[in-house]
Write a protein that holds these residues in place. Sequence first.
Motif, short mmCIF file in Angstrom:
data_model
loop_
_atom_site.label_atom_id
_atom_site.label_comp_id
_atom_site.label_asym_id
_atom_site.label_seq_id
_atom_site.Cartn_x
_atom_site.Cartn_y
_atom_site.Cartn_z
N TYR A 804 49.43 47.93 44.38
CA TYR A 804 48.62 48.14 43.17
C TYR A 804 47.71 46.93 42.93
O TYR A 804 46.53 47.08 42.60
N PHE A 805 48.25 45.74 43.10
CA PHE A 805 47.47 44.51 42.87
C PHE A 805 46.25 44.48 43.79
O PHE A 805 45.14 44.18 43.36
N TRP A 806 46.46 44.82 45.05
CA TRP A 806 45.34 44.73 46.01
C TRP A 806 44.38 45.90 45.90
O TRP A 806 43.26 45.83 46.39
N SER A 807 44.81 47.00 45.29
CA SER A 807 43.92 48.14 45.17
C SER A 807 43.27 48.25 43.80
O SER A 807 42.22 48.89 43.66
N PRO A 813 39.04 45.64 50.54
CA PRO A 813 38.51 46.86 51.16
C PRO A 813 39.63 47.70 51.77
O PRO A 813 40.62 47.19 52.27
N ARG A 814 39.44 49.02 51.70
CA ARG A 814 40.45 49.93 52.23
C ARG A 814 39.86 50.76 53.35
O ARG A 814 38.66 51.01 53.39
N CYS A 997 50.36 51.65 54.79
CA CYS A 997 49.65 50.87 53.77
C CYS A 997 48.43 50.19 54.36
O CYS A 997 48.49 49.58 55.43
N ASP A 998 47.29 50.26 53.64
CA ASP A 998 46.05 49.62 54.09
C ASP A 998 46.17 48.10 54.13
O ASP A 998 45.38 47.44 54.81
N PHE A 999 47.12 47.55 53.38
CA PHE A 999 47.18 46.10 53.22
C PHE A 999 48.36 45.47 53.97
O PHE A 999 48.73 44.33 53.69
N LEU A 1000 48.92 46.19 54.92
CA LEU A 1000 50.10 45.69 55.62
C LEU A 1000 49.82 44.36 56.30
O LEU A 1000 50.68 43.47 56.33
N GLN A 1001 48.61 44.19 56.83
CA GLN A 1001 48.31 42.96 57.56
C GLN A 1001 48.31 41.72 56.66
O GLN A 1001 48.39 40.60 57.14
N PHE A 1002 48.24 41.93 55.32
CA PHE A 1002 48.24 40.79 54.42
C PHE A 1002 49.61 40.56 53.77
O PHE A 1002 49.79 39.62 53.01
N CYS A 1003 50.56 41.44 54.03
CA CYS A 1003 51.83 41.43 53.30
C CYS A 1003 52.97 41.06 54.24
O CYS A 1003 53.39 41.86 55.08
N SER A 1004 53.49 39.87 54.08
CA SER A 1004 54.58 39.41 54.95
C SER A 1004 55.86 40.21 54.70
O SER A 1004 56.61 40.50 55.63
#
Length: 1012
Positions: A804-807, A813-814, A997-1004
């Motif tokens: 939610y924070f990143w979107s 960008p997604r 998830c679109d943001f997996l590469q940023f989420c450890s």
Amino acid sequence: MNGLTPTPEQQAILDLGLDTIRVSAGAGTGKTTTVAMAISNLIANHDVEPEHVLGMTFTNKAASELADRVRGFLGVGVDPGREVEVHTYHGFAAQILSEFGLLAGLEQRPEVITPTFSRQLLSETYLNTDYDVIDITWSGRLDQIKQLGDRLGDHLLAPSDILNSSHPDVEPWPERVEMLETLQRYQEDKRALSVVDYADLITLATRLVASSASIADTIRDRYQVVVLDEYQDTNPAQRVLLATLFGDRFPVIAVGDVDQTIYEWRGASAENFNLFPEHFSRPDGSRPHVTDLTDNYRSGQRILDVANQIRHQANPDAAELHSPDRDDGVIETRWAGNAMIEAEWIARRFEEIHESGTPWSDMAVLFRKNKDFAMVVEAFADHDIPIEVANLGGLLSIPEIAEIRSWMTLLARPGDAASALQVLTGSRYQLGLADLAPISRWIAANSSAPADVLPPITFMEGIEALDHVEGLRDEARLGYRHFIDTYLDLVRETQGASLVEVARLILDRTRAWPDIEALPDVARLTARLNIYRFLDLAEDWSPLRGRSSLAVFLDYLDAMEDEPAEELDAARLSGEDAVTLVTVHRAKGLEWEVVAIPALTHGNFPAGSRAHPDPKKPSVLPIEYRVDSMFDAMPADEKERTSFFQELNLNQEWRVAYVAATRAKSHLLVSGGYWYGHPETTVNAKEPSMLFELIDSSPHRVDAGKDPEPDRPELLRRQQPDGEPDPLFPDGWRAALRSAINDPDHVVSLAHALDLESDVALTETEWTDRLFDLPEALEVDDSQDPTTVSVTGLVTYAGCPKQYFWSEVDRLPRRRNQAAVAGTEVHRRIELHQKGAIPFEELSREIYDVPDGDYRPGAFRTFEESRFAANPAARVEAPFTLAINERLKVRGRIDAIYDDDGHWEIVDFKSGRPGKNPARTVQLEAYGVACSEIDFGLTPAKSMTMTFAYLGDGLTEESSLADPAWLTSARTHLEQLGAGIVDQDFSPTPSAQCRGCDFLQFCSAGQAFVSQ
């Protein structure tokens, strides 16, 4: 020859006389001069009449320059009126059709439309066509159809040639069939308007001369020799036309450089130049002469040494370029910490070289991609360096152009909040977010536009609020009212106006010209050059026969920000003393003393191919229909085929790099850096590209520095300078402002320290107001300003607060979710079915509360066959705003409310299959609580059922009874989620959903979960 002595290489060509010759002219070897010499030599020494010489090149400008060169060489030796005939390749075909068109089935002389008008007309055809297979919600589909149509023209085909064919080796893709049918309708639309595009010119002219030997003989008998310039950029269709007319025992001189074939994506075929000896013959029937021009009179030898190395990457057998009289040339390489440092270095080096005597106009920065313009533009502005942006994509990053574009966007798309924000916060109105916040809050609370009829145009709604909005500065109130008055004035005056008239009206009504005239000399020159270039573009995009093209024009601008492929011809420069900023593709044919090539990072230059032109794809022309052999060696194995196309792409990138390097005469600056773009979207530092490493390994290059790799920056943005020194604020006004915000007594202390109150008796408060016109309270009371979140956002938060924070908060960008887009379209069609009318809202996922993208084909058909389609709903897409707590509201739209004698069934349609994400139930919880607390204009429900209706793979229903206990639990859950959002609890919640998830590469945390 007018006093110019041919070089030994040129003299060897002249000595061949009236014959068939292929000249491979390397970059900077005097190609145009050689062509003009050859023509004048044939006229002066080989009994060739001027009017019997046919010359061809690609642009009107090049044709005019060639004719002027020939006149200059011939001098007074030719009677007035006896001119060499020089055409563009398309112009020659147009002349054939103009003279013999009736025989080609053209009832009258057709109007030739440019590629911009062609795209506009095809867009209209596309949007007025119904499709069963093609997904029209994807904006790139039109480009695919256009590219397929271009390739048909490149290979002398009409859509019917494939539609009516039954070639056994060609897969009849349903998508390809619908694309071809669209192109067939496009052909019919052109015939109805009596227009032809460039591809039509070549196809019709070729078919005409191929079908009539008498017409071909008539044309051929008019000439004694044909001279073909830039022959490497011809496409297969142009080659067939020329070979049909002049291929058999006719003198043809073709000049070009196969290593400068950089337009293959638009149909140019390097094969044409390589196989010239196979397609044309000498008058005696033997093979043509083949010769080279290798003496470069443009660049220093050190630059040519690097250019030769680049050239050999794609063509190991290419003849080496050398400079007969120069062994100099400066090559500098710089690897910077980030794009800002790199741009600053380029600006400083240009300043130093300019101070040594080089005019600004003899310098250029060449980019591989438009996205890399912005940082260099800012750096040059900081250094007061005049610039001329010669690329549309880069031009859009210039502030004055961005403002014109925003005004045009508001006229075509009145609800575009981003464009309104661009204008209101720009240099003219200078409103801040704190000025707009009170108006936005008033609109949110008092918007009166019915949601089912017309979406509120937010800034128009605000005009009535100006006298009632509290906390609004008088200056902001006045500026906002002026903005609305200007907008309404433009809406009235631009009705029916052409694009260039719209742009000029915007400049006039916003008083842009007086503002520009008030700028310092350098900034004024930069602004004027770039506005004139934009006006030229708008002129080219004027409507075809009254059709408004503003929306298409804006779509074109959107596309051009990402890719320069639409800009084909060499840039036309103003001649003013300004640095040129241009892409390499548009720099072809130009030259400068100093050239900088930035952003030489891995994957950027050489660039990777985003989509290979694999003939196995339905949008690509099959091999069986091509008239060249470019893909004959394509492997059958899919992996090998990928490598095949990657090699083709890399070879073309090396040719682009060869063109870039050979634009420089004396200085070549190449650079790159570790970090580019938004830090949140850039996970790893960039590495030098193969091109940078090749140049950096040159023994003659000057190493201008290599920075150590820094940590990923928190923000990659140029810091604004404080401006001129101020006697009151030795640390600059920005630092003083920050001190005043942190310590209100700072201003008073400063006044006392400077003894400013000794001359005029002012109170401390008056001095504060005079020095800083700041509101008394800088803190905002958030308790009166609730946050609003969509139902889709609430579902996202329930699944993972970090997502939610990143979107929604710090947006990244997604990836484009094609299934989500298709699912949104299904919801639109369901709404149309239920209402029997077209809604006015812009299509978006937020409007239809589509939190996932599990779309399945046939979903709408399933709906049509279900009980939901047969029964009319009491409410469709019913909007609501639900207060979760004092600081959070949820907005959403319920797909359908069915009222069966007091029993409500609240239905949310899903275009896919039942999902496994437990967070999806939050959607029904929000709908249920809203239906129990908000008046939807119906008799209150006696009971309620909440239903998910899944339409993928047949109808599947999941229902639950919303009794008081269910509603109490739902309300409690919503309040818990709302508290987390208000308290900014955005901790990651890893689950199986992480894999998509679109943001997996940023989420450890997500990566750790997925790797288990």
